[in-house]
Design a protein around this motif. Structure first.
Motif, PDB file in Angstrom:
ATOM      1  N   THR A  83       2.308  10.872   6.162  1.00 39.52           N
ATOM      2  CA  THR A  83       3.581  10.741   6.418  1.00 39.52           C
ATOM      3  C   THR A  83       5.104   9.451   6.100  1.00 39.52           C
ATOM      4  O   THR A  83       6.188   9.225   6.278  1.00 39.52           O
ATOM      5  N   CYS A  84       4.312   8.734   6.172  1.00 39.82           N
ATOM      6  CA  CYS A  84       4.749   7.355   5.709  1.00 39.82           C
ATOM      7  C   CYS A  84       3.932   6.134   5.025  1.00 39.82           C
ATOM      8  O   CYS A  84       2.982   6.206   5.604  1.00 39.82           O
ATOM      9  N   LEU A  85       4.813   5.695   4.118  1.00 38.16           N
ATOM     10  CA  LEU A  85       3.948   4.454   2.961  1.00 38.16           C
ATOM     11  C   LEU A  85       4.698   3.201   3.516  1.00 38.16           C
ATOM     12  O   LEU A  85       5.987   3.212   3.154  1.00 38.16           O
ATOM     13  N   VAL A  86       3.446   1.991   3.198  1.00 39.59           N
ATOM     14  CA  VAL A  86       4.375   0.528   3.520  1.00 39.59           C
ATOM     15  C   VAL A  86       3.912   0.758   1.446  1.00 39.59           C
ATOM     16  O   VAL A  86       2.657   0.143   1.231  1.00 39.59           O
ATOM     17  N   ALA A  87       4.952   0.092   0.875  1.00 42.29           N
ATOM     18  CA  ALA A  87       4.368  -0.104  -0.391  1.00 42.29           C
ATOM     19  C   ALA A  87       5.085  -1.268  -0.591  1.00 42.29           C
ATOM     20  O   ALA A  87       6.003  -2.136  -0.619  1.00 42.29           O
ATOM     21  N   MET A  88       4.098  -2.778  -0.838  1.00 46.46           N
ATOM     22  CA  MET A  88       4.445  -3.992  -0.781  1.00 46.46           C
ATOM     23  C   MET A  88       4.394  -4.972  -1.897  1.00 46.46           C
ATOM     24  O   MET A  88       5.505  -5.570  -2.166  1.00 46.46           O
ATOM     25  N   ASN A  89       4.378  -4.116  -3.235  1.00 46.46           N
ATOM     26  CA  ASN A  89       4.625  -3.656  -4.299  1.00 46.46           C
ATOM     27  C   ASN A  89       4.307  -3.485  -5.393  1.00 46.46           C
ATOM     28  O   ASN A  89       4.067  -2.200  -4.902  1.00 46.46           O
ATOM     29  N   PRO A  90       5.167  -3.207  -6.522  1.00 41.11           N
ATOM     30  CA  PRO A  90       5.148  -2.262  -7.281  1.00 41.11           C
ATOM     31  C   PRO A  90       3.726  -1.294  -7.918  1.00 41.11           C
ATOM     32  O   PRO A  90       3.404  -0.409  -7.805  1.00 41.11           O
ATOM     33  N   ALA A  91       2.604  -1.785  -8.269  1.00 41.04           N
ATOM     34  CA  ALA A  91       1.265  -1.871  -7.753  1.00 41.04           C
ATOM     35  C   ALA A  91       1.082  -0.619  -6.816  1.00 41.04           C
ATOM     36  O   ALA A  91       0.547   0.310  -6.774  1.00 41.04           O
ATOM     37  N   ALA A  92       0.625  -1.236  -5.257  1.00 42.30           N
ATOM     38  CA  ALA A  92       0.972  -0.289  -4.346  1.00 42.30           C
ATOM     39  C   ALA A  92       1.745   0.784  -4.596  1.00 42.30           C
ATOM     40  O   ALA A  92       0.721   1.788  -3.975  1.00 42.30           O
ATOM     41  N   LEU A  93       2.684   1.127  -5.189  1.00 43.76           N
ATOM     42  CA  LEU A  93       3.550   2.312  -4.233  1.00 43.76           C
ATOM     43  C   LEU A  93       2.893   3.401  -5.846  1.00 43.76           C
ATOM     44  O   LEU A  93       3.005   4.162  -5.760  1.00 43.76           O
ATOM     45  N   LYS A  94       2.670   2.323  -7.241  1.00 42.40           N
ATOM     46  CA  LYS A  94       1.936   3.392  -7.962  1.00 42.40           C
ATOM     47  C   LYS A  94       1.051   4.458  -7.539  1.00 42.40           C
ATOM     48  O   LYS A  94       0.655   5.200  -8.161  1.00 42.40           O
ATOM     49  N   LYS A 104       3.721  12.670   1.201  1.00 41.14           N
ATOM     50  CA  LYS A 104       4.330  13.524   1.750  1.00 41.14           C
ATOM     51  C   LYS A 104       6.005  13.512   1.245  1.00 41.14           C
ATOM     52  O   LYS A 104       6.750  12.938   1.352  1.00 41.14           O
ATOM     53  N   MET A 105       6.911  14.740   0.778  1.00 38.89           N
ATOM     54  CA  MET A 105       7.814  14.559   0.322  1.00 38.89           C
ATOM     55  C   MET A 105       9.179  15.223   1.506  1.00 38.89           C
ATOM     56  O   MET A 105       7.775  15.142   2.734  1.00 38.89           O
ATOM     57  N   ASN A 106       9.821  14.316   1.684  1.00 41.99           N
ATOM     58  CA  ASN A 106      10.551  13.860   2.489  1.00 41.99           C
ATOM     59  C   ASN A 106      10.148  12.228   3.503  1.00 41.99           C
ATOM     60  O   ASN A 106      10.151  12.471   4.112  1.00 41.99           O
ATOM     61  N   GLY A 107       8.421  11.915   2.702  1.00 45.13           N
ATOM     62  CA  GLY A 107       8.107  11.371   3.963  1.00 45.13           C
ATOM     63  C   GLY A 107       8.207  10.094   4.224  1.00 45.13           C
ATOM     64  O   GLY A 107       9.614   9.555   2.835  1.00 45.13           O
ATOM     65  N   ILE A 108       8.381   9.165   4.824  1.00 48.66           N
ATOM     66  CA  ILE A 108       9.266   7.933   4.912  1.00 48.66           C
ATOM     67  C   ILE A 108       8.366   6.410   4.212  1.00 48.66           C
ATOM     68  O   ILE A 108       7.331   6.624   4.141  1.00 48.66           O
ATOM     69  N   LEU A 109       9.773   5.877   2.661  1.00 46.62           N
ATOM     70  CA  LEU A 109       9.330   4.907   2.315  1.00 46.62           C
ATOM     71  C   LEU A 109       9.434   3.938   2.236  1.00 46.62           C
ATOM     72  O   LEU A 109      10.608   4.159   2.138  1.00 46.62           O
ATOM     73  N   ILE A 110       8.941   2.519   2.662  1.00 46.50           N
ATOM     74  CA  ILE A 110       9.105   1.294   2.588  1.00 46.50           C
ATOM     75  C   ILE A 110       8.878   0.316   2.144  1.00 46.50           C
ATOM     76  O   ILE A 110       7.769   0.310   1.445  1.00 46.50           O
ATOM     77  N   LEU A 166       4.930  -3.836   9.386  1.00 46.62           N
ATOM     78  CA  LEU A 166       4.744  -2.237  11.027  1.00 46.62           C
ATOM     79  C   LEU A 166       5.520  -2.731  11.559  1.00 46.62           C
ATOM     80  O   LEU A 166       5.808  -1.113  12.607  1.00 46.62           O
ATOM     81  N   ALA A 167       6.423  -3.820  12.311  1.00 46.43           N
ATOM     82  CA  ALA A 167       7.835  -3.350  13.253  1.00 46.43           C
ATOM     83  C   ALA A 167       8.552  -2.526  12.337  1.00 46.43           C
ATOM     84  O   ALA A 167       8.716  -1.286  12.997  1.00 46.43           O
ATOM     85  N   CYS A 168       8.811  -2.543  11.023  1.00 48.01           N
ATOM     86  CA  CYS A 168       9.448  -1.069  10.537  1.00 48.01           C
ATOM     87  C   CYS A 168       9.021  -0.045  10.654  1.00 48.01           C
ATOM     88  O   CYS A 168      10.311   0.792  10.576  1.00 48.01           O
ATOM     89  N   VAL A 169       7.702   0.022  10.579  1.00 50.28           N
ATOM     90  CA  VAL A 169       6.992   1.552  10.210  1.00 50.28           C
ATOM     91  C   VAL A 169       6.920   2.242  12.178  1.00 50.28           C
ATOM     92  O   VAL A 169       7.774   3.063  12.363  1.00 50.28           O
TER      93      VAL A 169
END
Length: 109
Positions: free
Chosen positions: A10-21, A28-34, A97-100
């Motif tokens: 439901t939540c993903l933190v991508a610290m860089n493009p490789a992690a996002l990819k 999940k769709m409509n999940g929180i992406l930081i 983590l505080a953002c999450v």
């Protein structure tokens, strides 16, 4: 956040493009992406073999995207403590983590 019982995420933190990819498929769709927008430079995108910046090309429109300058904001918050840049950069995970916590517990998001 990974838990065997909580897939898709439901939540993903991508610290860089490789992690996002690598991990966007598990969100999940409509999940929180930081996303750490400070790490989405041309050089970082090239290293991840990404042709366009996903924070700008609308490919993430199916998610609730929060583009946060984690490095810049962490350094700004810590600048008066007299820490060196490397030590301040180590703190960005705690900022994330505080953002999450904030983004997942506020009912209006």
């Amino acid at each position: 956040m990974y838990s065997p019982r909580a897939t898709p995420w439901t939540c993903l933190v991508a610290m860089n493009p490789a992690a996002l990819k690598t991990n966007i498929k598990d969100l999940k769709m409509n999940g929180i992406l930081i996303a750490n927008s400070d790490a989405f430079t041309d050089n970082d995108l090239r290293k991840a073999q990404v042709t366009s910046n996903p924070l700008e090309d609308h490919s993430l429109d199916g998610y609730r995207l929060f583009s946060v300058g984690l490095e810049r904001l962490t350094r700004a918050a810590l600048q008066e403590l007299g820490l060196d840049a490397k030590t301040m950069d180590r703190c960005k995970n705690f900022f994330a983590l505080a953002c999450v916590i904030g983004f997942t517990t506020v009912p209006w998001i």
